[in-house]
Motif scaffolding. Structure first.
Motif, PDB file in Angstrom:
ATOM      1  N   SER A   3      -6.409  -2.565   3.870  1.00 40.06           N
ATOM      2  CA  SER A   3      -5.869  -3.471   2.852  1.00 40.06           C
ATOM      3  C   SER A   3      -6.035  -4.935   3.256  1.00 40.06           C
TER       4      SER A   3
ATOM      5  N   PRO B 266      -0.120  -7.326   0.582  1.00 35.68           N
ATOM      6  CA  PRO B 266       0.007  -5.865   0.513  1.00 35.68           C
ATOM      7  C   PRO B 266       1.390  -5.353   0.947  1.00 35.68           C
TER       8      PRO B 266
ATOM      9  N   ASN C  77      -5.384  -0.531  -1.711  1.00 34.71           N
ATOM     10  CA  ASN C  77      -3.930  -0.372  -1.852  1.00 34.71           C
ATOM     11  C   ASN C  77      -3.330   0.044  -0.501  1.00 34.71           C
ATOM     12  N   PRO C  78      -2.285  -0.660  -0.033  1.00 34.09           N
ATOM     13  CA  PRO C  78      -1.751  -0.365   1.304  1.00 34.09           C
ATOM     14  C   PRO C  78      -0.922   0.919   1.371  1.00 34.09           C
TER      15      PRO C  78
END
Length: 534
Positions: A210, A278, A319-320
Motif C-alpha cells: 500500500s 492507508p 488497499n491496506p
C-alpha cells in the motif's frame, strides 16, 4: 497475567504518536512526542527543514529515532506494561525516504540495550536529512520518468499515479544524479513506514504494497517493482528496495533490544507498517463501496475501489486491508479556507448565517453553478472564481445565498465527478463517512448527501492513522485464517448517521453533474505558452 494489548504508531510530520488498545478495542494508553517542542536540538519548524530554494523540504532521520527513544521512556515511567503487547504496527508520512549506509544492518541487529537507540544508529544513514512529502524539488526527474515509460498516463496506468515531485522514485533519482557517491554508499532505501518498522524488527523491514504504491515505482496490478521505472530512477535500485510484501504481513518478532531494555515479550509480533493515508482508511474502518471525506484545510477523499481506472489526477494505491482491492486518494486544496472566505464575505463571518443561507436556497441552486479556487487547485488544475448561470453563461457575481450554495454544491460535485473518473461507483450500500471541521455542520452534510445520493455518517477520527495501525496489528495476527479487518473491528463504536439524501436528489443532480463536468473543462488552467507572450 496482564490482559493483552496492541500498539499503533504514527510517525507523522510534526510528531510521533502511539496508541494502545485492548482486545475490546478500547484505547488504554495514548501519548506523543512533538518534534519542535520536545526535541528542540534539531531546530525543525513544523517537524521539517525548508531549504533556501523553498522547494527542498527534509526532516532529520535521527530526530525520528530519538523521538522513539523518548516516547518509550515516557511509557516506561508511566508504568506501561510492555510485556502485555502481543503485536504492534504503525504508519509513516507517505513518500518520505530513509537511506541506510552500507553495514548498518549489523549495527541495527546488534544494538546494545544499554544505550538509547539513536546513539547506536547515529552513523547509519548515508543521507542525514530525509526528503519528505512536502518536497517539490524534483520536476526534472518527474519529466524524465514519464518520458522513459511512455508518458504521464502510461505511468499512472502502471503505478497508480502520474509522476509527482514528492513521490519517492523521483526523490531517489535526484539523490542519485546529484550525489552518486552517496547513493553508492547506500545499501537499503526505506520509506518512513518501513524504516520505523525496521527500528522495531532489528533488521530491514520490507516496504508494504500500500505505501509502496505511493512511489511511482510499484506495478499496482502485479504488486512488484516496475523494471522500467526502477531503471529510469537509479541503477541497482531493486536490491536497495527489497521485495514488497502484503500490508497485513507479520514480519517477525520484536528485536531482542526491546525485550532487554523495556520488557517487551520476545513473542510480540511486528506487522508491516504502511503509509498514514492507508492507515487512516483502516482507522475509519472503510468497507467496499464506502467513501471517507475529510473536510479540513484541504479536503481529502479516501475511496474503496474494486476496479480502479488510474487517471492523471488522484492516486490509486493498493488497499491496506484487502489485497484484492484498491484505495483511491483525491486531494482538493481549496477546502475549509475557501468555505471560511465565502462565509466571511457572504454571511458576516457566521456559520449560523451561512447555514441559514444554504437552507434558504433550493437544491440545484436554480441551475447556477460555481468554481471557487483561491489557490491553484490540484483536482482540477484551475484557479480563480468562475460563475455560470443556468444557460452556461459566465456571470460576474451571484446573490449572497446563491454564492454560498454554489460553493458547497460545486465542491461536492467536483468530488463525485473525480471519484467516478477513477472508477468509483456509488452503490446502494455506499456510506459516506465525514470527518474534519465542516462535518459538524448538518446543512453542509445535507448537500453532500444529496449530491452523492448516499447517507452521510460522522466519525470521530482523532489519530485515525494511529488507531488504524493498532487495528492492523490485530488483523495481521489473524489474517492467515481469512479473517477480514471488518470482523476484527466489529466491537469498535459505529459511525453516527447524520443525514440521508432528500427525495428526488438523484434525479435532480444527475444532469447537473454532467453540466458541471463539461463546464470544468472551461476553467482548467491553460497558461499561455511563453513564446506567445509579448
Amino acid at each position: 497475567m496482564a490482559a493483552p494489548c496492541y500498539l499503533g504508531w504514527d510517525f507523522s510530520t510534526q510528531q510521533l504518536k502511539v496508541i494502545a488498545i485492548d482486545e475490546q478495542l478500547r484505547v488504554i494508553y495514548e501519548d506523543n512526542v512533538h518534534f519542535d517542542k520536545d526535541l528542540p536540538e534539531f531546530k525543525t519548524q513544523g517537524g521539517v527543514y525548508i531549504h533556501s530554494d523553498r522547494l527542498t523540504v527534509t526532516s532529520p532521520v535521527l530526530m525520528w529515532v530519538k523521538a522513539l527513544d523518548m516516547i518509550l521512556e515516557k511509557m516506561r515511567s508511566s508504568g506501561f506494561n510492555f510485556s502485555q503487547v502481543k503485536a504492534l504496527s504503525g504508519a509513516g508520512q507517505q513518500h518520505g525516504s530513509v537511506y541506510w549506509k552500507k553495514g548498518s544492518i549489523q549495527i541495527l541487529k546488534n544494538a546494545s540495550s544499554e544505550l538509547p537507540l539513536h546513539q547506536s544508529l547515529k552513523g547509519c544513514f548515508s543521507v542525514s536529512n530525509s526528503p519528505i512529502w512536502m518536497d517539490s524539488s524534483t520536476a526534472s526527474q518527474c519529466r524524465a520518468l514519464e518520458k522513459a515509460v511512455g508518458g504521464a498516463q502510461q505511468l499512472a496506468s502502471v503505478t497508480g499515479s502520474r509522476a509527482y515531485e514528492r513521490f519517492t522514485g523521483n526523490q531517489i533519482a535526484k539523490i542519485y544524479s546529484q550525489n552518486p557517491e552517496v547513493y553508492k554508499q547506500t545499501e537499503r532505501i526505506s520509506l518512513v513506514s518501513s524504516f520505523a518498522a525496521s527500528l522495531f524488527l532489528g533488521t530491514y523491514a520490507p516496504i508494504d504494497y500500500s505505501d509502496g504504491s505511493g512511489m511511482n515505482l510499484l506495478q499496482i496490478w502485479e504488486k512488484a517493482w516496475s523494471k522500467s521505472c526502477l531503471d529510469a530512477c537509479a541503477p541497482g535500485l531493486e536490491e536497495r528496495l527489497g521485495c514488497p510484501v502484503p500490508s497485513h504481513s507479520v514480519l517477525g518478532p520484536i528485536s531482542p533490544y526491546y525485550s532487554q531494555r523495556y520488557g517487551f515479550s520476545p513473542d510480540c509480533k511486528i506487522v508491516a507498517f504502511t503509509g498514514d493515508n492507508p492507515a487512516s482508511l483502516a482507522g475509519m474502518r472503510l468497507q467496499e463501496g464506502d467513501i471517507a471525506i475529510s473536510l479540513g484545510t484541504s479536503d481529502t477523499l479516501f475511496l474503496w475501489i474494486q476496479e480502479p481506472t488510474p487517471a492523471l489526477e488522484g492516486h490509486i494505491l493498493c488497499n491496506p486491508v484487502d489485497s484484492q482491492t484498491y484505495m483511491a486518494l483525491l486531494c482538493f486544496k481549496n477546502g475549509s479556507l475557501m468555505r471560511e472566505r465565502i462565509r466571511d464575505d457572504c454571511a458576516s463571518g457566521s456559520w449560523d448565517e451561512f447555514s441559514k443561507a444554504l437552507s434558504s436556497t433550493v437544491a440545484g441552486n436554480n441551475g447556477n453553478l460555481g468554481f471557487y479556487f483561491d489557490v491553484m487547485e490540484i483536482t482540477p488544475e484551475a484557479v480563480g472564481i468562475h460563475r455560470f448561470n443556468r444557460d452556461n453563461e459566465k456571470v460576474s457575481n451571484f446573490p449572497k445565498e446563491v454564492e454560498i450554495r454554489a460553493l458547497i454544491e460545486g465542491q461536492f460535485m467536483a468530488k463525485r465527478i473525480h471519484a467516478e473518473k477513477l472508477g468509483y461507483k456509488v452503490l446502494p450500500r455506499t456510506r459516506i463517512l465525514a470527518t474534519g471541521g465542516a462535518s459538524h455542520n448538518k446543512k453542509i452534510l445535507q448537500v453532500l448527501s444529496d449530491v452523492f445520493s448516499a447517507p452521510v455518517f460522522t466519525i470521530d477520527t482523532a489519530n485515525s492513522a494511529c488507531l488504524g495501525s493498532a487495528y492492523r496489528a490485530i488483523h495481521g495476527l489473524v489474517d492467515e485464517r481469512n479473517v477480514s479487518l471488518a470482523d476484527v473491528v466489529k466491537l469498535a463504536p459505529e459511525p453516527r448517521l447524520a443525514v440521508t439524501p432528500a427525495p428526488g436528489a438523484q434525479e435532480l443532480y444527475c444532469p447537473l453533474l454532467k453540466r458541471y463536468a463539461e463546464l470544468e473543462q472551461k476553467v482548467i488552467y491553460n497558461p499561455v505558452p511563453s513564446c506567445l507572450v509579448k
